[in-house]
Write an enzyme that holds these catalytic residues in place. Sequence first.
Site, PDB file in Angstrom:
ATOM      1  N   ASP A  37      37.790 124.086  65.817  1.00 54.63           N
ATOM      2  CA  ASP A  37      37.016 122.894  65.454  1.00 54.63           C
ATOM      3  C   ASP A  37      36.937 121.939  66.641  1.00 54.63           C
ATOM      4  OD1 ASP A  37      36.314 121.651  62.385  1.00 54.63           O
ATOM      5  OD2 ASP A  37      36.358 120.192  64.029  1.00 54.63           O
ATOM      6  N   ASP A  61      34.418 123.593  70.924  1.00 51.88           N
ATOM      7  CA  ASP A  61      33.050 123.116  70.732  1.00 51.88           C
ATOM      8  C   ASP A  61      32.166 124.360  70.713  1.00 51.88           C
ATOM      9  OD1 ASP A  61      30.470 122.198  70.915  1.00 51.88           O
ATOM     10  OD2 ASP A  61      30.867 120.786  72.561  1.00 51.88           O
ATOM     11  N   VAL A  62      31.546 124.630  69.591  1.00 44.48           N
ATOM     12  CA  VAL A  62      30.803 125.894  69.460  1.00 44.48           C
ATOM     13  C   VAL A  62      29.582 125.977  70.382  1.00 44.48           C
ATOM     14  CG1 VAL A  62      31.568 126.376  67.103  1.00 44.48           C
ATOM     15  CG2 VAL A  62      29.419 125.099  67.476  1.00 44.48           C
ATOM     16  N   SER A 140      21.734 127.317  55.249  1.00 40.39           N
ATOM     17  CA  SER A 140      21.591 126.302  54.204  1.00 40.39           C
ATOM     18  C   SER A 140      20.293 126.582  53.475  1.00 40.39           C
ATOM     19  CB  SER A 140      21.511 124.899  54.826  1.00 40.39           C
ATOM     20  OG  SER A 140      20.988 123.970  53.882  1.00 40.39           O
ATOM     21  N   TYR A 153      17.429 120.209  61.256  1.00 40.82           N
ATOM     22  CA  TYR A 153      18.405 120.995  60.478  1.00 40.82           C
ATOM     23  C   TYR A 153      17.734 122.193  59.784  1.00 40.82           C
ATOM     24  CZ  TYR A 153      22.329 121.556  57.121  1.00 40.82           C
ATOM     25  OH  TYR A 153      23.375 122.023  56.357  1.00 40.82           O
ATOM     26  N   LYS A 157      18.674 126.027  60.458  1.00 43.41           N
ATOM     27  CA  LYS A 157      19.225 126.880  59.400  1.00 43.41           C
ATOM     28  C   LYS A 157      18.336 128.084  59.121  1.00 43.41           C
ATOM     29  CE  LYS A 157      23.134 124.832  58.419  1.00 43.41           C
ATOM     30  NZ  LYS A 157      24.395 125.437  58.926  1.00 43.41           N
TER      31      LYS A 157
HETATM   32  P1  NAD Z   1      31.774 118.785  57.358  1.00 37.69           P
HETATM   33  O1  NAD Z   1      31.116 117.713  58.132  1.00 37.69           O
HETATM   34  O2  NAD Z   1      32.686 118.418  56.227  1.00 37.69           O
HETATM   35  O3  NAD Z   1      32.591 119.768  58.333  1.00 37.69           O
HETATM   36  C1  NAD Z   1      32.008 120.252  59.515  1.00 37.69           C
HETATM   37  C2  NAD Z   1      33.098 120.603  60.499  1.00 37.69           C
HETATM   38  O4  NAD Z   1      32.453 121.126  61.678  1.00 37.69           O
HETATM   39  C3  NAD Z   1      33.949 119.395  60.930  1.00 37.69           C
HETATM   40  O5  NAD Z   1      35.324 119.726  60.875  1.00 37.69           O
HETATM   41  C4  NAD Z   1      33.494 119.143  62.363  1.00 37.69           C
HETATM   42  O6  NAD Z   1      34.504 118.606  63.209  1.00 37.69           O
HETATM   43  C5  NAD Z   1      33.086 120.541  62.810  1.00 37.69           C
HETATM   44  N1  NAD Z   1      32.147 120.523  63.937  1.00 37.69           N
HETATM   45  C6  NAD Z   1      31.067 119.729  64.132  1.00 37.69           C
HETATM   46  N2  NAD Z   1      30.493 119.997  65.313  1.00 37.69           N
HETATM   47  C7  NAD Z   1      31.204 120.993  65.890  1.00 37.69           C
HETATM   48  C8  NAD Z   1      31.121 121.697  67.118  1.00 37.69           C
HETATM   49  N3  NAD Z   1      30.167 121.424  68.023  1.00 37.69           N
HETATM   50  N4  NAD Z   1      32.043 122.658  67.380  1.00 37.69           N
HETATM   51  C9  NAD Z   1      33.024 122.932  66.484  1.00 37.69           C
HETATM   52  N5  NAD Z   1      33.176 122.282  65.322  1.00 37.69           N
HETATM   53  C10 NAD Z   1      32.274 121.325  65.023  1.00 37.69           C
HETATM   54  O7  NAD Z   1      30.573 119.704  56.840  1.00 37.69           O
HETATM   55  P2  NAD Z   1      30.497 120.791  55.656  1.00 37.69           P
HETATM   56  O8  NAD Z   1      29.728 120.180  54.551  1.00 37.69           O
HETATM   57  O9  NAD Z   1      31.814 121.408  55.407  1.00 37.69           O
HETATM   58  O10 NAD Z   1      29.522 121.857  56.352  1.00 37.69           O
HETATM   59  C11 NAD Z   1      29.963 123.097  56.855  1.00 37.69           C
HETATM   60  C12 NAD Z   1      28.741 123.993  57.096  1.00 37.69           C
HETATM   61  O11 NAD Z   1      28.060 124.179  55.856  1.00 37.69           O
HETATM   62  C13 NAD Z   1      27.725 123.382  58.060  1.00 37.69           C
HETATM   63  O12 NAD Z   1      27.157 124.408  58.851  1.00 37.69           O
HETATM   64  C14 NAD Z   1      26.689 122.813  57.129  1.00 37.69           C
HETATM   65  O13 NAD Z   1      25.427 122.685  57.744  1.00 37.69           O
HETATM   66  C15 NAD Z   1      26.698 123.853  56.028  1.00 37.69           C
HETATM   67  N6  NAD Z   1      26.140 123.392  54.760  1.00 37.69           N
HETATM   68  C16 NAD Z   1      26.714 122.361  54.078  1.00 37.69           C
HETATM   69  C17 NAD Z   1      26.160 121.978  52.861  1.00 37.69           C
HETATM   70  C18 NAD Z   1      26.745 120.855  52.035  1.00 37.69           C
HETATM   71  O14 NAD Z   1      26.105 120.498  51.031  1.00 37.69           O
HETATM   72  N7  NAD Z   1      27.888 120.304  52.381  1.00 37.69           N
HETATM   73  C19 NAD Z   1      25.028 122.616  52.370  1.00 37.69           C
HETATM   74  C20 NAD Z   1      24.479 123.662  53.105  1.00 37.69           C
HETATM   75  C21 NAD Z   1      25.040 124.043  54.293  1.00 37.69           C
END
Ligand code: NAD
Length: 245
Positions: A37, A61-62, A140, A153, A157
């Site tokens: 992360d 950092d991805v 997503s 976004y 996605k």
């Molecule tokens: P979140 O914000 O709770 O967690 C995201 C995590 O990714 C955090 O720990 C952050 O530090 C980390 N992160 C951000 N940028 C980064 C980088 N450059 N390198 C490494 N780590 C990084 O978000 P979430 O809701 O748990 O989302 C997780 C995934 O699910 C994401 O890809 C998001 O787009 C996808 N998603 C979420 C939802 C939703 O409703 N929450 C819906 C569809 C898709």
Amino acid sequence: MTLLEGRIALVTGGARGIGLAIATMFVEQGARVVLADLDGAAAGRAAEELGDGRALGTRCDVTAEDDVRDAVGAAVERFGRLDVMVNNAGVTRDATMRKMTLDDFRAVLDIHVTGTWLGTRAAGAVMREQGSGSIINISSIAGKVGNFGQTNYSAAKAGIVGMTKAAAKELARSGVRVNAIQPGLIRTAMTEAMPQQAWDAKMAEIPMARAGEPSEVASVATFLACDMSSYMTGAVLEVTGGRYM
Ligand code: NAD
């Protein structure tokens, strides 16, 4: 019976939210997990809570090629192999096109598309040598339908879907499966930051009339990670409570 006994997994963005829920369920199912992360300290704390030698937290950092290579290297060095890669890290930078800057557009594309590509490439290289592996990309439902205020976004996605299918074709003969999940509205920090009006509008579109929990994405990721999905590759599974079916 545990579904992932002895398997080694890496989850990007694993410090919280959906990534942490996936890592937690993987550990419950017998896997050992690397949490990679941007927030290395949070990843370290989360790994400690997952317990005793079962998880390792690392800063990554991805969007940085070296970071992703090192995270995959850490999994192999610490645990000896890599069976499951979850490309989950993500952010939103919402604005309509009137207000969205090129930086906002590029940053979101970079984290989701480049980040998933770097993760798929690095994990795929290890898995190809092993002759087995499962890569799970978190897309997503925005990538299927497009969301107002999310041109960046939604493009990112949808890009992940195309990449998943292309990578699935490249890796299939080596025993490596690549699939994607499209969550709908899931209750995490990312969505709790949303204005109430936007939350209510989304809720109104969900046939099951509730948001999903991170664990409900994690159970689908567990299915894709384990041998129960052994004949599935290039698939996109929607976890949306029926929204936009
Ligand atoms: P979140 O914000 O709770 O967690 C995201 C995590 O990714 C955090 O720990 C952050 O530090 C980390 N992160 C951000 N940028 C980064 C980088 N450059 N390198 C490494 N780590 C990084 O978000 P979430 O809701 O748990 O989302 C997780 C995934 O699910 C994401 O890809 C998001 O787009 C996808 N998603 C979420 C939802 C939703 O409703 N929450 C819906 C569809 C898709």
